[in-house]
Design an enzyme around this catalytic site. Structure first.
Site, PDB file in Angstrom:
ATOM      1  CG  ASN A   1      -5.476   3.716 -14.826  1.00  0.00           C
ATOM      2  OD1 ASN A   1      -4.793   4.413 -14.080  1.00  0.00           O
ATOM      3  ND2 ASN A   1      -5.086   3.371 -16.053  1.00  0.00           N
ATOM      4  CD  GLU A   2      -8.112  -2.530 -10.479  1.00  0.00           C
ATOM      5  OE1 GLU A   2      -9.179  -2.438 -11.113  1.00  0.00           O
ATOM      6  OE2 GLU A   2      -7.513  -3.611 -10.349  1.00  0.00           O
ATOM      7  N   PRO A   3     -11.223   1.288 -10.197  1.00  0.00           N
ATOM      8  CG  PRO A   3     -13.257   0.169 -10.021  1.00  0.00           C
ATOM      9  CD  PRO A   3     -11.794  -0.064 -10.244  1.00  0.00           C
TER      10      PRO A   3
END
Ligand code: F6R
Length: 657
Positions: A181-183
């Protein structure tokens, strides 16, 4: 604010800056918004996490139930899995009742590929314990793109059908990602296909032989899927994780740092080592959190912190500044601000020297190094073939210019960091040369011909042959020799140690062995140095510097009773990846603009490490840029504290063994 924020001592003891205590220390105030346990090192921390998991498995067994685990991959959980495997083998911990769901998998990805998380999990855990096949799940990197959405729904449904996750294990990316879950990921996101952030790809690129070959996507459980777990434990080791850990724990909840979402979870825990904790307020400014022992080191730390925080030179700090910023007890102990300021200012002033080998015929009472002997034998240990020039090139040059007998011990071959096309270029050169002029040794021809053939058809997942590694090592050796010639030491003073722990041909190295320590001892005994420089730069991404430092420390400990060692001081440098904190520095060697430029040209000798290197890490700058910015930054800090303004500085801490 939380109450369960503890500093836990590992087997090797007290966390710096806190009063001595028998057990964990309960902080009075904490800036951390999630309970956090800090351990002296990753090994002790991992053991604690593994024990919590084992306890969960056992308690579920007693109830006749399944334990549903959410598992992570990456470097952080490896030690946890190793401890679980140990408990399985030695203590009979059974995984029969375990059902597990992994967070993520690269996409696309074949399960048997060396980089697949499926394979990682089997090799680290599943194949080594008695978990029933069919009980473990890893997102499938082979499903068709148009089936990913359905696959993801099914994955969530399976977790739900198993009763939800009892426990979720997490690592954290340098950008704050949990799972992948990337920024930008939303708090209500579920399992899905995710585009990987550039920094994530850069960090993973060493596993894939460079950025272009690194996957751009992954299937990951979502933030909501993670937050639904009954218990979440996030681990982080090492200095590189320190800034993102500080933001996640002390900052606001934001999608820009997905780990900060854990602040909303009722039963989350961060388990981190001291290095990963180093940016937390309780570590950076412990006097703001609790009472501290005001020894000299704490005083220096606090005064430099105050000066930088207020953007005021040390000599301008007032009683009011101390009182307003949680340092009234220091003031009460030490008298007025004026006295504290002068004391700390002088200590910093005395760290600065243009004579790293000591200034001949000078009073050395307040100098970092001894005046005598005027000409010293200096031994620089360089973990990779370029750390000497990158991290201490200015000092190296001064030592040579000031007439010391300087030797360099290149600890490892650094061969894995040479790109294939670079090696092929050299192999072709030799093959073409030989085919024109012939060569006496068929063996030599074979090495280069075999290497060239292998490299032309090399697959991404293939490990280099010994011949290729040899050529890559030669390339780096040639570059190190070029640097030595450039700085002005005889080639006999360059010692290529080829420590065996490094020679795996892959990023994963062997542990430090007896043969490694012996090689270091032999070189020290041969040179009998009055000064040793070693890399204390523990933030390097693959841990090579740490192993190299451990080898030097072990060798020095074993030799310390020898006569020649009574006269030997050990200085630790950092540089490429991180710098010492300003209050820790015991010797700062300034550089003029010309010296900075000369150092840059010395670094350029390492051509294989320029222009898109194999192991770039998450920092896109080239090594010369990192070194210059770091050295300029150190000089700027001294200047902000009110000391003289230099172009750049290299910094050292003395290890008193
Ligand atoms: C791995 C994962 C990632 C990693 C993170 C840290 O399953 O989901 O979030 O936990 O990238 O990786 P390491 O531990 O290698 O620093």
């Amino acid at each position: 604010m939380t109450t369960e924020s503890l500093v836990l001592n590992g087997s090797d003891g007290q966390v710096a800056g806190y009063p001595p205590a028998g057990g964990p220390i309960q902080s009075a105030i904490t800036y951390e918004k999630i309970p956090t346990h800090i351990y002296a090192d990753a090994k002790n921390a991992s053991r604690a996490v593994a024990h919590e998991i084992a306890e969960l498995i056992r308690s579920k067994q007693r109830e006749g139930k399944q334990a549903v685990l959410g598992l992570a991959t990456g470097s952080s959980p490896k030690t946890v899995y190793a401890e679980l495997v140990r408990m399985h083998r030695e203590e009979g911990l059974s995984f029969q009742n375990v059902v597990s769901f992994n967070l993520d998998e690269y996409y696309p990805m074949e399960p048997d590929s060396v980089q697949s998380y499926w394979r990682f999990m089997r090799e680290q855990l599943f194949d080594l314990v008695d978990i029933p096949t069919g009980n473990y799940h890893v997102p499938d990197g082979t499903v068709r793109t148009d089936e990913v959405a359905e696959f993801s729904k099914q994955y969530e449904a399976k977790i739900e059908a198993a009763g939800g996750l009892d426990f979720q294990l997490l690592g954290i990316g340098g950008n704050g990602h949990i799972g992948f879950n990337e920024p930008g990921s939303l708090i209500n996101s579920h399992t899905r296909l995710m585009m990987l952030d550039n920094s994530t790809r850069a960090a993973a690129s060493s596993d894939f032989g460079g950025l272009p070959k690194t996957p751009r996507k992954a299937i990951t459980m979502g933030v909501a899927s993670i937050l639904n777990a009954k218990r979440v434990v996030l681990m982080a080791w090492g200095e590189r994780k320190a800034p993102v850990i500080q933001e996640a724990l002390e900052g606001v909840v934001t999608e820009l740092n997905p780990a900060s979402y854990l602040q909303t979870h009722p039963n989350a825990l961060f388990v981190i080592d001291e290095a990963a904790a180093s940016q937390l307020t309780r570590m950076k400014a412990p006097w703001l959190v609790d009472s501290v022992v005001w020894d000299n080191s704490m005083k220096k730390k606090a005064v430099t912190y105050l000066s930088l925080a207020l953007n005021k030179p040390i000599l301008k700090l007032t009683d009011r500044d101390y009182n307003d910023n949680g340092m009234s007890d220091l003031l009460a102990l030490s008298g007025q601000a004026y006295d504290i300021n002068i004391d700390v200012f002088n200590q910093l002033q005395h760290t600065i020297t243009g004579w790293p080998g000591g200034k001949p015929n000078a009073d050395d009472t307040n100098r970092p190094e001894r005046a005598k002997p005027a000409h010293k034998r200096c031994l620089i240990f360089s973990p990779h073939p370029d750390d000497d020039i990158i991290s201490m090139g200015g000092t190296f040059q001064r030592l040579v210019d000031q007439g010391h007998d300087v030797h360099v011990g290149y600890q490892t071959s650094g061969n894995i960091a040479v790109a294939d096309d670079e090696a092929l270029r050299f192999a072709d050169f030799v093959v073409d040369f030989n085919s024109k002029f012939g060569i006496d040794s068929p063996e030599a021809s074979r090495i280069f011909e075999d290497a060239a053939e292998f490299l032309r058809d090399k697959k991404d997942s293939e490990v280099d042959t010994p011949e290729v590694r040899y050529i890559k090592g030669l390339i780096r050796m040639g570059e190190a020799k070029a640097t030595c010639r450039f700085v002005g030491i005889p080639i006999e003073n360059a010692h290529f140690m080829n420590m065996p722990f490094y020679e795996t041909g892959t990023v994963a190295k062997k542990p430090l062995g007896e043969a490694d320590v012996q090689i270091v001892m032999d070189l020290i005994e041969e040179i009998k140095p009055q000064q040793i420089y070693a890399a204390g730069d523990l933030a390097d991404p693959h841990g090579t510097h740490k192993v190299c430092l451990d080898a030097v420390m072990e060798a020095v400990r074993r030799l310390k009773d020898k006569d020649f060692m009574q006269d030997c001081w050990v200085w630790l440098y950092r540089g490429a990846w991180a710098e010492w904190d300003i209050h820790e520095i015991e010797m700062a060697v300034p550089m003029s603009p010309d010296q900075v430029m000369k150092k840059r040209l010395g670094i350029f000798k390492h051509q294989s490490q320029k222009d898109g290197v194999v192991y770039q890490g998450t920092d896109a700058r080239e090594f010369w840029q990192r070194a210059e910015e770091r050295n300029r930054g150190t000089a700027a800090l001294y200047n902000r504290l009110g000391l003289a303004e230099y172009e750049a500085m290299e910094a050292y801490v003395r290890w008193k063994y």
